[in-house]
Design an enzyme around this catalytic site. Structure first.
Site, PDB file in Angstrom:
ATOM      1  N   ASP A  74       0.816  -1.264  -0.126  1.00 49.43           N
ATOM      2  CA  ASP A  74      -0.028   0.009  -0.138  1.00 49.43           C
ATOM      3  C   ASP A  74       0.830   1.237   0.002  1.00 49.43           C
ATOM      4  O   ASP A  74       0.420   2.307  -0.455  1.00 49.43           O
ATOM      5  CB  ASP A  74      -1.076   0.040   0.949  1.00 49.43           C
ATOM      6  CG  ASP A  74      -0.401  -0.191   2.419  1.00 49.43           C
ATOM      7  OD1 ASP A  74       0.724   0.122   2.747  1.00 49.43           O
ATOM      8  OD2 ASP A  74      -1.088  -0.548   3.462  1.00 49.43           O
TER       9      ASP A  74
ATOM     10  N   GLU B 234       4.974  -0.350   3.446  1.00 49.38           N
ATOM     11  CA  GLU B 234       3.532  -0.720   3.627  1.00 49.38           C
ATOM     12  C   GLU B 234       3.371  -0.442   5.273  1.00 49.38           C
ATOM     13  O   GLU B 234       3.891  -0.621   6.036  1.00 49.38           O
ATOM     14  CB  GLU B 234       3.362  -2.478   3.392  1.00 49.38           C
ATOM     15  CG  GLU B 234       2.115  -2.808   3.462  1.00 49.38           C
ATOM     16  CD  GLU B 234       2.199  -4.217   3.052  1.00 49.38           C
ATOM     17  OE1 GLU B 234       1.024  -4.947   2.958  1.00 49.38           O
ATOM     18  OE2 GLU B 234       3.277  -4.992   2.912  1.00 49.38           O
TER      19      GLU B 234
ATOM     20  N   LYS C 270       0.258  -1.117   8.231  1.00 43.03           N
ATOM     21  CA  LYS C 270      -0.866  -1.916   8.662  1.00 43.03           C
ATOM     22  C   LYS C 270      -1.354  -1.268  10.143  1.00 43.03           C
ATOM     23  O   LYS C 270      -0.493  -1.283  10.966  1.00 43.03           O
ATOM     24  CB  LYS C 270      -0.232  -3.396   8.829  1.00 43.03           C
ATOM     25  CG  LYS C 270      -0.177  -4.108   7.426  1.00 43.03           C
ATOM     26  CD  LYS C 270      -1.379  -3.931   6.437  1.00 43.03           C
ATOM     27  CE  LYS C 270      -1.179  -4.569   5.097  1.00 43.03           C
ATOM     28  NZ  LYS C 270      -1.933  -4.382   4.137  1.00 43.03           N
TER      29      LYS C 270
END
Length: 197
Positions: free
Chosen positions: A9, A29, A31
């Protein structure tokens, strides 16, 4: 599968080297998993019967392993692995914390609770090496007559479940990118030196 893809992402940043090849210098990324701190602060009870302070942690974070493995496969010929994973939320605590509910009751979140913490689900991606550390430079382990290359993910977590500050994230990503560029620069320099000799 024809329609499968790798989509960390935070994206992938590449540079073109002196030989015209695109080289990965950063993959990032972020999270978030676990809203226990937020829920406790506002007095929200959770669970099937809405009578619990803490929600049992899920396994959504384990999907990160696919992206990490795919990028590692892509970078097998490199001496660096610039994958950085930022974790936040109550499922990634590295210290025990206490949170006050609106009614004044204190709820303790134990960082080593198997029900709550999911950090151990990701440390296999960095071979159990330290978290909150730049591990971009690949490690080489020798065993008998074999040498094994370890591509370790740089895993960063707030530790106390708080949200990440964007500037801190940027600084970490910049440091990892610089490490990538230094390693790539050394590799290209060594190639030039061999040609000249």
């Amino acid at each position: 599968m024809p329609n499968s893809s790798i989509i960390p992402d935070g994206g992938i940043i590449e540079v073109k080297d002196d030989n015209g090849n695109w080289r990965i210098v950063l993959v990032s990324e972020a999270k978030h998993q676990g809203k226990d701190i937020e829920n406790i602060k506002i007095g929200k009870l959770v669970g099937k019967d809405s009578n619990q302070d803490l929600m049992a942690a899920g396994n959504a974070i384990e999907r990160s392993h696919k992206n990490i493995s795919e990028i590692a496969n892509l970078m097998l010929s490199e001496s660096h692995f610039p994958y950085v994973l930022f974790l936040e939320g109550s499922n990634f605590l590295t210290e025990t914390i206490s949170v006050k509910r609106p009614d004044g009751r204190i709820v303790t979140l134990e960082y080593n609770s198997g029900m709550l913490n999911r950090l151990d689900r990701l440390t296999s991606a960095n071979y159990g090496m330290p978290i909150n550390k730049n591990l971009c430079k690949n490690k080489f382990v020798t065993h008998k007559d074999k040498t094994i290359m370890l591509q370790a993910t740089s895993i960063y977590t707030q530790g106390n479940g708080e949200r990440w500050d964007v500037k801190k994230m940027f600084d970490i990503m910049l440091e990892i990118s610089k490490t990538s560029l230094q390693l790539l620069g050394s590799e290209i320099f060594n190639q030039i030196t061999k040609v000249d000799n």
